[in-house]
Design a protein around this motif. Sequence first.
Motif, PDB file in Angstrom:
ATOM      1  N   ILE A 127     -29.998  -5.031  23.956  1.00 46.46           N
ATOM      2  CA  ILE A 127     -29.900  -4.227  25.183  1.00 46.46           C
ATOM      3  C   ILE A 127     -28.979  -4.900  26.187  1.00 46.46           C
ATOM      4  O   ILE A 127     -28.093  -4.262  26.772  1.00 46.46           O
ATOM      5  CB  ILE A 127     -31.300  -4.016  25.798  1.00 46.46           C
ATOM      6  N   VAL A 128     -29.170  -6.204  26.387  1.00 48.96           N
ATOM      7  CA  VAL A 128     -28.347  -6.937  27.351  1.00 48.96           C
ATOM      8  C   VAL A 128     -26.881  -6.911  26.936  1.00 48.96           C
ATOM      9  O   VAL A 128     -25.984  -6.637  27.744  1.00 48.96           O
ATOM     10  CB  VAL A 128     -28.854  -8.385  27.497  1.00 48.96           C
ATOM     11  N   LEU A 129     -26.612  -7.178  25.659  1.00 48.35           N
ATOM     12  CA  LEU A 129     -25.233  -7.195  25.173  1.00 48.35           C
ATOM     13  C   LEU A 129     -24.572  -5.829  25.322  1.00 48.35           C
ATOM     14  O   LEU A 129     -23.416  -5.725  25.774  1.00 48.35           O
ATOM     15  CB  LEU A 129     -25.191  -7.633  23.709  1.00 48.35           C
ATOM     16  N   LEU A 130     -25.289  -4.776  24.941  1.00 47.09           N
ATOM     17  CA  LEU A 130     -24.693  -3.439  25.005  1.00 47.09           C
ATOM     18  C   LEU A 130     -24.464  -3.010  26.442  1.00 47.09           C
ATOM     19  O   LEU A 130     -23.424  -2.405  26.759  1.00 47.09           O
ATOM     20  CB  LEU A 130     -25.593  -2.426  24.290  1.00 47.09           C
ATOM     21  N   ASP A 131     -25.409  -3.307  27.329  1.00 47.96           N
ATOM     22  CA  ASP A 131     -25.230  -2.911  28.729  1.00 47.96           C
ATOM     23  C   ASP A 131     -24.070  -3.661  29.376  1.00 47.96           C
ATOM     24  O   ASP A 131     -23.290  -3.083  30.142  1.00 47.96           O
ATOM     25  CB  ASP A 131     -26.526  -3.148  29.518  1.00 47.96           C
ATOM     26  N   ILE A 132     -23.940  -4.950  29.072  1.00 51.42           N
ATOM     27  CA  ILE A 132     -22.801  -5.707  29.604  1.00 51.42           C
ATOM     28  C   ILE A 132     -21.489  -5.108  29.101  1.00 51.42           C
ATOM     29  O   ILE A 132     -20.538  -4.920  29.865  1.00 51.42           O
ATOM     30  CB  ILE A 132     -22.902  -7.187  29.202  1.00 51.42           C
ATOM     31  N   ALA A 133     -21.452  -4.775  27.814  1.00 49.77           N
ATOM     32  CA  ALA A 133     -20.229  -4.237  27.221  1.00 49.77           C
ATOM     33  C   ALA A 133     -19.869  -2.884  27.815  1.00 49.77           C
ATOM     34  O   ALA A 133     -18.749  -2.682  28.307  1.00 49.77           O
ATOM     35  CB  ALA A 133     -20.395  -4.125  25.706  1.00 49.77           C
ATOM     36  N   ILE A 134     -20.800  -1.939  27.795  1.00 51.69           N
ATOM     37  CA  ILE A 134     -20.477  -0.563  28.195  1.00 51.69           C
ATOM     38  C   ILE A 134     -20.255  -0.458  29.699  1.00 51.69           C
ATOM     39  O   ILE A 134     -19.342   0.243  30.159  1.00 51.69           O
ATOM     40  CB  ILE A 134     -21.579   0.411  27.742  1.00 51.69           C
TER      41      ILE A 134
END
Length: 417
Positions: free
Chosen positions: A328-335
């Motif tokens: 979740i953290v990785l995807l939110d940072i990316a998007i």
Amino acid sequence: MSTPENTVPSATARPGGPAGPRRRQQGISRGLTLLFAIVGGAAVANLYWAQPLLDFIARDLHASASLAGWLVTATQIGYAVGILLIVPLGDVMDRRRLIPLMMLIGAVALVGCALAPSIGVLLVAIAALGVGTVSGQILAPLAGDLADDASRGRVVGTVASGILIGILISRTVSGLVASIAGWRTVFVVAAAAAVVFAVLLHRAIPSMEPKLRMPYPALIASVGRVVRQERMVRWTLVLGAIGFSVFTMFWTALTFLLSAPPFSYPVSVIGLFGLAGLAGASAAQGAGRLQDRGWSLPATGAGWALALVAFGTAALAGHSVVLLVGAIVLLDIAIMGLTILNQTRLFAVSRQARSRINTALVTSNFIGGAIGSAAASLLWQAGGWTAVTLTGAALACLALTVWTIGRRGPLAAVDAR
């Protein structure tokens, strides 16, 4: 201060050139930037107040759960109408008047929601609320106009961070207030806040002459014209739509995953996972700084690579809360970082057309998000969490392919100063 009605300044135009008047950019203060971020977050939160309250509302107004579910749809429809018909006005009106006016319209709609005697009246009021919520999407281009070239990415990133934080915490705040004082109180408090913010913005926003003169029908038509004229805009819109598609697909399917064994979490616990996304909101401001340093294209590629890693991690997290939170953290940072990079890249196309360009961006993101939500349900039925994560990874690879091809062609033009 006008441009011909049938043209849109090109990506190579500079303030003081043929496409715009000469003006000295004084920048925007940190205090005004922070105010824009707070108000933008409060405005967009209006879209989500009702989501955790559907059961409360259905019982209180003696409506079925399925009918109450249309409250979310009605808000989104109103928001889409406002994006298409109101946000472009930011290019032809004094936003010192336009933005507070939209917030006051939103305040009236919020009062209507609080006083609604039936589900039918509430549906009408909440649709009107969706229209008034677009003030946040007028603030972002205004921030881009007020900022100087050296800090535009940071300023827009800060405002966008406020909007993203508003989205993330609105459901939690709504649930807490409703549990203490009832669901109608949520709308009353939001209405009072909207009035206060409208007054503050009217005093804080500098009076600015309209950037161009254009009849309203031509203004709306020119939204499509800028997309047709600027190849870079089209490529960036594609990346934005893919980003929101994978984002909403992930979060929709995540609810299914956490509701089912082995997790079987109640709704109250599932909602807490959204707080992990706050890391992405902080990343948005950092992405804006990368834009200011001329690293937009490398950062875009890195963002999509991070999204690919996030889906790979999520694929292994079917039984692990720790891995799931990490994904979740990785995807939110990316998007969220990619969202700011897309927006600041597009704001470099034309000073005169920023509100209309933002209209095109938000509309394409909205369409991508709707497709992602629908795909999540179909993929979950077809293959569960594995199907969702594999599709997300495939779409991230598609975006990386678009970026690889475009970074030496249509996307490269945005780094020319």
